[in-house]
Design an enzyme around this catalytic site. Sequence first.
Site, PDB file in Angstrom:
ATOM      1  N   GLY A 196      58.232  28.168  45.576  1.00 45.54           N
ATOM      2  CA  GLY A 196      59.178  28.872  46.689  1.00 45.54           C
ATOM      3  C   GLY A 196      60.644  28.292  46.243  1.00 45.54           C
ATOM      4  O   GLY A 196      61.186  27.429  45.306  1.00 45.54           O
ATOM      5  N   LYS A 197      61.471  28.732  46.828  1.00 44.70           N
ATOM      6  CA  LYS A 197      63.030  28.503  46.629  1.00 44.70           C
ATOM      7  C   LYS A 197      63.932  29.156  47.858  1.00 44.70           C
ATOM      8  O   LYS A 197      63.492  29.971  48.379  1.00 44.70           O
ATOM      9  CB  LYS A 197      63.638  28.982  45.277  1.00 44.70           C
ATOM     10  CG  LYS A 197      64.589  28.178  44.585  1.00 44.70           C
ATOM     11  CD  LYS A 197      64.394  27.011  44.240  1.00 44.70           C
ATOM     12  CE  LYS A 197      65.301  26.405  43.265  1.00 44.70           C
ATOM     13  NZ  LYS A 197      64.829  25.303  42.572  1.00 44.70           N
ATOM     14  N   GLY A 198      64.839  28.561  48.249  1.00 47.22           N
ATOM     15  CA  GLY A 198      65.798  29.212  49.203  1.00 47.22           C
ATOM     16  C   GLY A 198      67.058  28.256  49.364  1.00 47.22           C
ATOM     17  O   GLY A 198      67.450  27.659  48.236  1.00 47.22           O
TER      18      GLY A 198
ATOM     19  N   VAL B  10      62.302  31.949  50.124  1.00 46.88           N
ATOM     20  CA  VAL B  10      61.353  33.089  49.247  1.00 46.88           C
ATOM     21  C   VAL B  10      60.064  32.100  48.953  1.00 46.88           C
ATOM     22  O   VAL B  10      60.106  31.080  48.396  1.00 46.88           O
ATOM     23  CB  VAL B  10      61.972  33.508  47.785  1.00 46.88           C
ATOM     24  CG1 VAL B  10      60.693  34.526  47.102  1.00 46.88           C
ATOM     25  CG2 VAL B  10      63.067  34.594  48.082  1.00 46.88           C
TER      26      VAL B  10
END
Length: 418
Positions: free
Chosen positions: A109-111, A64
């Site tokens: 962001g992150k994922g 994301v």
Amino acid sequence: MSTTIARDAVTTFSLSAIEQLSGLNKLIDPDVLQAINRPKRVIVVDIPLRLDSGKFVTFQGYRVQHNDARGPFKGGLRYHPDVDMDEARTLAHLMTLKTAVVNIPFGGGKGGIACDPKQLSQRELERLTRNFTNLLGENIGPRIDIPAPDVNTNSQVMAWIVDEYSKTHGQSWGVVTGKPLEIGGSLGRDEATGRGVMYAVREAVREKNLDLSKCRVIFQGFGNVASYGARLIEQELGAKVIGLSTSQGAIYSPRGFDLLSAEAHYRQTRGLKGFADVAWMTNEELLEQECDILIPAALGNAITVNNAKNVKAQIVVEGANDCTDAAADEILAKRGVFVVPDILANAGGVIVSYFEWVQNLNNHYWSVDEVRTELERIMVAAYSQVSAVAKERQLTMREASYIVAIERVAKAMILRGY
Ligand code: NAD
């Protein structure tokens, strides 16, 4: 890193609540505020993997990209069965606020990959990581989106990403942070979050006019953040650690204990149980013991409505992400407990990640003293900016830090013509 992060981290302090209490919607176009609430891009990929047995399987991978108005997206990649889009969205949003509140030129962001890495061999993990990197393709890069280690990922996983990405882009150390020192990592990254927590403690104690040498500190946890944090708080601030915990339970002594011996006991037994001359108790009980400063540094949702009324500390410094739920936060505020929120208190890690990226782009590497000096400068500046807003607008430090962050992101969006 801990594996439990609540899904409602951002709703804990919803944007509309901030707008109402701060009059932020009068300062900033409500359309921009709405835009900040939503991710810019959401990426879902099916990652193929040939297992060592020859069997073919696929895993779901996510990234994301929440907001990049202030710089490239920045945030961790976690490998865990519970990874999903909701979690990645929430954590990506928090990263946007965290990078903004400490004013480093990144977005959020992150994922990660929904998988159980304990069920995979090293070679399978490597192939999975390389395939994920290829599927992310042009969506990551030193000036686009810069992943980092998170739950169940480490410097080795980052090394595989660098290698795979560099095959098509030339040597690109800056595509991820949290790398091994030999391939572009930064000195001082391991201790960074604990050191940042220590600076937050020092500033909070100054603000509350307490005597550091008399402060008794409890840490929930004894992992990366808590172990470095505890050592630095004793060595550099002269305060006394009187409680620590692991997932098995907690040690506590109102007089404190020898931290080096506790560390040695932990190394020998992989736990704290059996350490001499302290009380052994649950993690929940530890949070309610007498102390001056409480530092949750293990899991999300550690302080809830069930225990907030029993917290004895005058100051809570949030080492763990989203460790106080919304209702508990209100109780602590009403009781006059001073809370330094997660996005400020535990930002040391992403600040040194920023230094790593700067060093990679310049191909010039800093001494550990340079890293520490710059980390302190950024943490202290962020703390005093948030504290000034809290005083000026009569807000809690959490409210003030969200407002500082949101104003910065909104201004960048407006300037860029979103
Ligand atoms: P870690 O895995 O090194 O340590 C986690 C600690 O939590 C360990 O001591 C473990 O025993 C304890 N723990 C695990 N399950 C528990 C349970 N059920 N009850 C009580 N304790 C339990 O993790 P870390 O890197 O120290 O991170 C701790 C927290 O700080 C996490 O919330 C993480 O998201 C946050 N954080 C870490 C960093 C970083 O740079 N490491 C940066 C920002 C935020």
